[in-house]
Design an enzyme around this catalytic site. Sequence first.
Site, PDB file in Angstrom:
ATOM      1  N   GLY A 110       0.817  -1.224   0.000  1.00  0.00           N
ATOM      2  CA  GLY A 110       0.000   0.000   0.000  1.00  0.00           C
ATOM      3  C   GLY A 110       0.842   1.261   0.000  1.00  0.00           C
ATOM      4  O   GLY A 110       2.063   1.225   0.119  1.00  0.00           O
ATOM      5  N   GLY A 112       2.541   3.607   1.568  1.00  0.00           N
ATOM      6  CA  GLY A 112       3.067   3.781   2.909  1.00  0.00           C
ATOM      7  C   GLY A 112       3.597   5.186   3.152  1.00  0.00           C
ATOM      8  O   GLY A 112       3.744   5.624   4.285  1.00  0.00           O
ATOM      9  N   LYS A 133       4.549  12.464  -2.130  1.00  0.00           N
ATOM     10  CA  LYS A 133       5.379  11.350  -1.647  1.00  0.00           C
ATOM     11  C   LYS A 133       6.259  11.873  -0.525  1.00  0.00           C
ATOM     12  O   LYS A 133       7.016  12.820  -0.726  1.00  0.00           O
ATOM     13  CB  LYS A 133       6.226  10.803  -2.794  1.00  0.00           C
ATOM     14  N   ARG A 203       3.756  14.216  -7.228  1.00  0.00           N
ATOM     15  CA  ARG A 203       3.750  13.501  -8.504  1.00  0.00           C
ATOM     16  C   ARG A 203       2.386  13.654  -9.173  1.00  0.00           C
ATOM     17  O   ARG A 203       1.367  13.816  -8.487  1.00  0.00           O
ATOM     18  CB  ARG A 203       4.002  12.002  -8.284  1.00  0.00           C
ATOM     19  N   ARG A 210      -1.439   0.110  -9.606  1.00  0.00           N
ATOM     20  CA  ARG A 210      -0.326  -0.806  -9.881  1.00  0.00           C
ATOM     21  C   ARG A 210      -0.840  -2.233 -10.059  1.00  0.00           C
ATOM     22  O   ARG A 210      -1.975  -2.532  -9.651  1.00  0.00           O
ATOM     23  CB  ARG A 210       0.627  -0.799  -8.677  1.00  0.00           C
ATOM     24  N   ASP A 280       4.446  -4.285  -7.203  1.00  0.00           N
ATOM     25  CA  ASP A 280       3.812  -3.070  -6.668  1.00  0.00           C
ATOM     26  C   ASP A 280       4.411  -1.813  -7.295  1.00  0.00           C
ATOM     27  O   ASP A 280       3.898  -0.715  -7.080  1.00  0.00           O
ATOM     28  CB  ASP A 280       3.954  -3.005  -5.138  1.00  0.00           C
ATOM     29  N   ASN A 281       5.483  -1.978  -8.061  1.00  0.00           N
ATOM     30  CA  ASN A 281       6.079  -0.828  -8.748  1.00  0.00           C
ATOM     31  C   ASN A 281       5.814  -0.874 -10.250  1.00  0.00           C
ATOM     32  O   ASN A 281       6.517  -0.227 -11.021  1.00  0.00           O
ATOM     33  CB  ASN A 281       7.587  -0.778  -8.476  1.00  0.00           C
TER      34      ASN A 281
END
Length: 535
Positions: A110, A112, A133, A203, A210, A280-281
């Site tokens: 998730g 984070g 971020k 961003r 994802r 996840d990326n």
Amino acid sequence: MTPKRTYHTLETLTFDNRFVRELPGDPDMANTRRQVTGACYSRVTPTPTADSRLVAFSPAAARLMDLKDETCQSDFFARVFTGNYLLPGMDPFAMCYGGHQFGNWAGQLGDGRAINLGEIINQRDERWMLQLKGAGPTPYSRTADGLAVLRSSIREFLCSEAMFYLGIPTTRALSLTLTGEAVERDMFYDGHPKLEPGAVVCRLSPSFTRFGNFQILAARGENSLLQRLMDYTITTDFPHLGTPSQEVYEAWFREVCKRTMDMILHWMRVGFVHGVMNTDNMSIMGLTIDYGPYGWLEDYTPGWTPNTTDAAGRRYCFKNQPQIALWNLGQLGNAIFPVVKHLEPIQAAVDDALAYVQQGQNAMMAQKLGFQHFEPASDAAIIADLLEVLQQVETDYTLFFRGLSLLTAPEELSENKVPSFLETAFYAPDRITRAQVMRLNAWLALYQKRIAQDKGSPGDRRQRMNRVNPKYVLRNYLAQTAIDRAEKNDFSRVWELLDVMRKPYDEQPDREEFAEKRPEWARHRPGCSMLSCSS
Ligand code: AMP
Ligand code: MG
């Protein structure tokens, strides 16, 4: 006549928060670390910071939001994009996703340390999600602090924009600010923590979804929610595919496969190594996302990885990227299977993705070499031979192809020394042996014969090559020089690099220094050749 552009102020941005409106959220509003089930996100607000100071913003990204430069230079802008003030219409949240890290299922991960502020619609009717971020912990922060430091934020800010200007699908970066707080990081996980300046990057992306957003739902057997997220993604981000149905799910997966492989082909073309291709990326839209311990190939070493955490296994090294993307697509295929319900189309799409990237690599290398087409009969061997020649001595990937474009056939080749148009590409031109020069010349002779078969002048070929072989890439040491100065409160180098990277394929005669190969001081310097996930 082009329609006159109107600008927004921060207060008049148009928010349309479709993700939170259409998908179920976590009913628990507390900002405590937990497992979140039955939901795609949790509402959470950024943590206020001691200060908010602008380091840099991207004028081109500001334009995507219809903002003028002046707006981005205001203190108010810095406050908003460090997370200290919510604009009317913002509805902040963190996403729930899981992922395979280094090949192992890691369960819930998730956002984070990412907090989505909301989605704006710009004048061109484009949808952009704004995301901070490093703006503090969320329910997904697990044991970490939700923060980011200046060094890694500069790297993310600059590289997002550099990739965009290289023509590579990517998330964008609007701004980089300092929080005025110190953040503790153990850069190499070796028991030497240091305090570093805290920073936030804002961003922008049409979507931050994802592969892992789908995986977590499948892993928990939440199949109806999985279908809802697929339907949402198709209607919002893939509207050309039409109303979701069995056929549309299959077409969607095929498109995700193709977009992912197109992105990888771009990475291979410019020598970009992501460094942490965990599922996840991997963006569902095929965008480069999560700039962590990434790096740029300097000397051509196919097994190179910038990520020290990956040094032993080299899972995410340069040459493995197509195959890892394929593996990740396989995991996505597994995740969506309960909704697609047929294995055969999923398997076929993955098989096709492999063929697609293999053909794509041939076509891409042919383009880098300035051929009009890839001719299987001759070019497979020429490319294979070149990749060996590039490894016989330390050879800069970027400078070699730029140099090669200067060859004007037929060229005299000396047995004793490398041709002058390639000299700058070698890290130690004086130490190249006669045998190595002859090996290079033998390849160049083949190459000359091959380009003579194509129509067009050397000038045409040079132009074609220079459109796909960048002169300026965000070399690891260049970003580090911007970091070194910024840590001393001088942000000029961040701005300068942002400006140079806007025209990566052009000659910029007053900026030759930014095209130079890695200097010796950077060879073993942390941050230049070695990076970790600690950011
Ligand atoms: P990465 O591979 O760096 O993109 O991150 C993997 C996971 O760790 C994601 O769920 C991130 O949100 C989380 N993460 C990374 N750094 C931090 C941090 N400093 N605080 C909280 N979560 C983090
Ligand atoms: Mg990540």
